[in-house]
Design a protein around this motif. Structure first.
Motif, mmCIF file in Angstrom:
data_model
loop_
_atom_site.group_PDB
_atom_site.id
_atom_site.type_symbol
_atom_site.label_atom_id
_atom_site.label_comp_id
_atom_site.label_asym_id
_atom_site.label_seq_id
_atom_site.Cartn_x
_atom_site.Cartn_y
_atom_site.Cartn_z
ATOM 1 N N GLY A 251 0.772 -1.231 0.000
ATOM 2 C CA GLY A 251 0.000 0.000 0.000
ATOM 3 C C GLY A 251 0.804 1.281 0.000
ATOM 4 O O GLY A 251 0.488 2.215 -0.707
ATOM 5 N N GLY A 252 1.861 1.368 0.774
ATOM 6 C CA GLY A 252 2.610 2.607 0.874
ATOM 7 C C GLY A 252 3.791 2.724 -0.057
ATOM 8 O O GLY A 252 4.522 3.706 -0.007
ATOM 9 N N MET A 253 3.987 1.734 -0.902
ATOM 10 C CA MET A 253 5.169 1.725 -1.757
ATOM 11 C C MET A 253 4.869 2.296 -3.139
ATOM 12 O O MET A 253 3.768 2.185 -3.644
ATOM 13 C CB MET A 253 5.670 0.290 -1.941
ATOM 14 N N ALA A 254 5.896 2.863 -3.714
ATOM 15 C CA ALA A 254 5.800 3.308 -5.109
ATOM 16 C C ALA A 254 6.058 2.111 -6.017
ATOM 17 O O ALA A 254 6.613 1.098 -5.593
ATOM 18 C CB ALA A 254 6.830 4.398 -5.377
ATOM 19 N N LEU B 149 12.232 -0.750 4.683
ATOM 20 C CA LEU B 149 11.136 0.192 4.444
ATOM 21 C C LEU B 149 9.789 -0.513 4.511
ATOM 22 O O LEU B 149 8.826 -0.004 5.082
ATOM 23 C CB LEU B 149 11.294 0.868 3.081
ATOM 24 N N TRP B 150 9.729 -1.712 3.936
ATOM 25 C CA TRP B 150 8.487 -2.478 3.952
ATOM 26 C C TRP B 150 8.121 -2.838 5.381
ATOM 27 O O TRP B 150 6.957 -2.724 5.771
ATOM 28 C CB TRP B 150 8.628 -3.745 3.100
ATOM 29 N N ASP C 52 3.673 0.340 10.794
ATOM 30 C CA ASP C 52 2.848 1.535 10.889
ATOM 31 C C ASP C 52 1.383 1.198 10.622
ATOM 32 O O ASP C 52 0.481 1.760 11.252
ATOM 33 C CB ASP C 52 3.310 2.615 9.918
ATOM 34 N N ILE C 53 1.125 0.286 9.703
ATOM 35 C CA ILE C 53 -0.248 -0.103 9.373
ATOM 36 C C ILE C 53 -0.875 -0.823 10.552
ATOM 37 O O ILE C 53 -2.040 -0.592 10.883
ATOM 38 C CB ILE C 53 -0.276 -0.984 8.105
#
Length: 68
Positions: free
Chosen positions: A35-38, A58-59, A65-66
């Protein structure tokens, strides 16, 4: 990634999953993972190298965080 972008744009998930031919659970699993990745970051997850460790970190941060 395209399905996730469509959902972010406001298209209802039931229409997206019908178009793609997958279940609600699959969509939400993808959203949790990516979801938060480009798009460029998700492509690098599949390539070996030193950047892979950075992207995995990063993942993990995004995943934590989710859940929080």
């Amino acid at each position: 990634m395209g399905f996730l972008r469509q959902a972010e744009a406001g298209i209802p998930v039931k229409y997206i999953r019908r178009q793609g031919g997958f279940s609600d659970a699959t969509f939400y699993r993808w959203r949790t993972c990516f979801g938060g990745m480009a798009a460029s970051e998700t492509q690098r997850l599949h390539t070996p190298g030193t950047n892979n460790n950075r992207l995995n970190k990063l993942w993990l941060q995004a995943h934590q965080d989710i859940k929080a």
